[in-house]
Write a protein that holds these residues in place. Structure first.
Motif, PDB file in Angstrom:
ATOM      1  N   LEU A   1       0.704  -1.189  -0.093  1.00 19.07           N
ATOM      2  CA  LEU A   1       0.067   0.213   0.017  1.00 19.07           C
ATOM      3  C   LEU A   1       0.907   1.014   0.067  1.00 19.07           C
ATOM      4  N   SER A   2       0.362   2.254  -0.662  1.00 19.17           N
ATOM      5  CA  SER A   2       1.103   3.545  -0.785  1.00 19.17           C
ATOM      6  C   SER A   2       0.669   4.277   0.305  1.00 19.17           C
ATOM      7  N   VAL A   3       1.089   5.486   0.477  1.00 21.96           N
ATOM      8  CA  VAL A   3       0.902   6.252   1.424  1.00 21.96           C
ATOM      9  C   VAL A   3      -0.527   6.845   1.600  1.00 21.96           C
ATOM     10  N   ASN A   4      -1.189   6.852   0.558  1.00 23.66           N
ATOM     11  CA  ASN A   4      -2.610   7.121   0.358  1.00 23.66           C
ATOM     12  C   ASN A   4      -3.369   5.986   0.489  1.00 23.66           C
ATOM     13  N   GLY A   5      -3.012   4.765   0.833  1.00 24.55           N
ATOM     14  CA  GLY A   5      -3.735   3.624   0.839  1.00 24.55           C
ATOM     15  C   GLY A   5      -4.194   2.681  -0.414  1.00 24.55           C
ATOM     16  N   LEU A   6      -3.253   3.366  -1.384  1.00 25.53           N
ATOM     17  CA  LEU A   6      -3.660   2.697  -3.088  1.00 25.53           C
ATOM     18  C   LEU A   6      -2.675   1.438  -3.122  1.00 25.53           C
ATOM     19  N   GLU A   7      -3.313   0.291  -3.527  1.00 25.22           N
ATOM     20  CA  GLU A   7      -2.703  -0.932  -3.768  1.00 25.22           C
ATOM     21  C   GLU A   7      -1.543  -0.812  -4.906  1.00 25.22           C
ATOM     22  N   VAL A   8      -0.436  -1.271  -4.605  1.00 22.53           N
ATOM     23  CA  VAL A   8       0.543  -0.985  -5.783  1.00 22.53           C
ATOM     24  C   VAL A   8       1.243  -2.490  -5.790  1.00 22.53           C
ATOM     25  N   LYS A   9       1.669  -3.033  -6.893  1.00 26.50           N
ATOM     26  CA  LYS A   9       2.278  -4.144  -7.247  1.00 26.50           C
ATOM     27  C   LYS A   9       4.033  -3.869  -7.493  1.00 26.50           C
ATOM     28  N   VAL A  10       4.591  -4.447  -6.535  1.00 27.40           N
ATOM     29  CA  VAL A  10       6.298  -4.132  -6.633  1.00 27.40           C
ATOM     30  C   VAL A  10       6.712  -5.342  -7.223  1.00 27.40           C
TER      31      VAL A  10
END
Length: 276
Positions: A87-96
């Motif tokens: 999760l990014s700082v604003n709660g968005l799910e990110v795939k790394v």
């Protein structure tokens, strides 16, 4: 009709020899271990305290007691790759998508196996990588993850992993973030914003260039005006007459002209007519 029966008797000493040979073969096969390049060995003492943490075996041929077991693992630099949902700082799910280069500490291989087991990558490294990635990625916005913060993120994940694994007998050499995947709508919005910012920068550059060119032309024109003013002030009637005479003489020397003097022109200058 009588049948001749032949009794085959195996020598008693030969049977004992075969038994000894078989036992010896099994003993040798259980007692010899070859550790290959880039590997290290740790002895499991079946009738002792289990994993021997005091001694690590290097590459080569080794003889051990047949009731003990040599655990052989790679100790050279290795890598694992994984895709993590964070999760990014604003709660968005990110795939790394990332790759980790690691290396077990050879001198502490016994302690590593004793505390984390031979499958220490699954038991120790993978959870540590996930924890470090979540901690670091959670500090940034999707835009920062997508564009300019890749190198910083790699370094921060490496530092987090180093702290987590500081006393776990495992060293992380490098972290590489290969890709950051955002939801399509977010990625499109970021790309559009970046494009607009680029176009704005290009427009500002063109304006600055045009302004500099206008200033250059203005300075050039002002310089010419000052020069003409100085020149006009210095040109007296006598100087103009001398310049005219000089020009007339130079023209008279030309092979393509004939000199015909018929009186004098304005300001006393001769008049030259005719040419070839």
């Amino acid at each position: 009709m009588a049948q001749n029966q032949v009794d085959l008797k195996f020598p008693k000493g030969g049977l004992i020899f075969i038994i000894i040979a078989v036992v010896l073969i099994i003993f040798i096969s259980k007692s010899t271990v070859t550790i290959g390049p880039g590997e290290g060995g740790v002895l499991f003492e079946r009738f002792g305290d289990g994993i021997n943490t005091d001694e690590t075996y290097n590459e080569g041929f080794h003889i051990v007691a047949p009731w003990n077991e040599m655990i052989v693992l790679k100790v050279r630099q290795q890598s694992i790759s994984d895709e993590m949902n964070v999760l990014s700082v604003n709660g968005l799910e990110v795939k790394v998508n990332g790759t980790i280069w690691y290396e077990p500490e050879l001198e502490n291989l016994g302690s590593l196996i004793k505390t984390k087991g031979a499958d220490f990558v699954r038991e120790l490294l993978n959870p540590a990588v996930n924890a470090a990635a979540r901690s670091v990625v959670g500090r940034y916005t999707p835009e920062q993850l997508y564009s300019s913060k890749r190198d910083v993120i790699e370094q921060e994940i490496l530092e987090e992993l180093t702290n987590i694994l500081s006393d776990q007998y495992l060293t992380v050499k490098r972290v590489l973030v290969e890709d950051v995947k955002l939801p399509t709508t977010i990625r499109t919005a970021i790309e559009t914003k970046l494009k607009q910012e680029q176009e704005s920068l290009e427009y500002e550059f063109r304006l600055a260039k045009a302004k500099k060119e206008a200033e250059r032309q203005k300075i050039d024109a002002e310089g010419k005006a000052v020069a003409n003013k100085i020149l006009s002030a210095s040109l007296t009637d006598k100087i103009l007459q001398e310049k005219g005479i000089d020009a007339t003489l130079e023209l008279a020397k030309s092979p393509n002209s004939k000199v015909v003097v018929i009186g004098s022109g304005k300001d006393g200058l001769p008049i030259i007519l005719g040419n070839q």
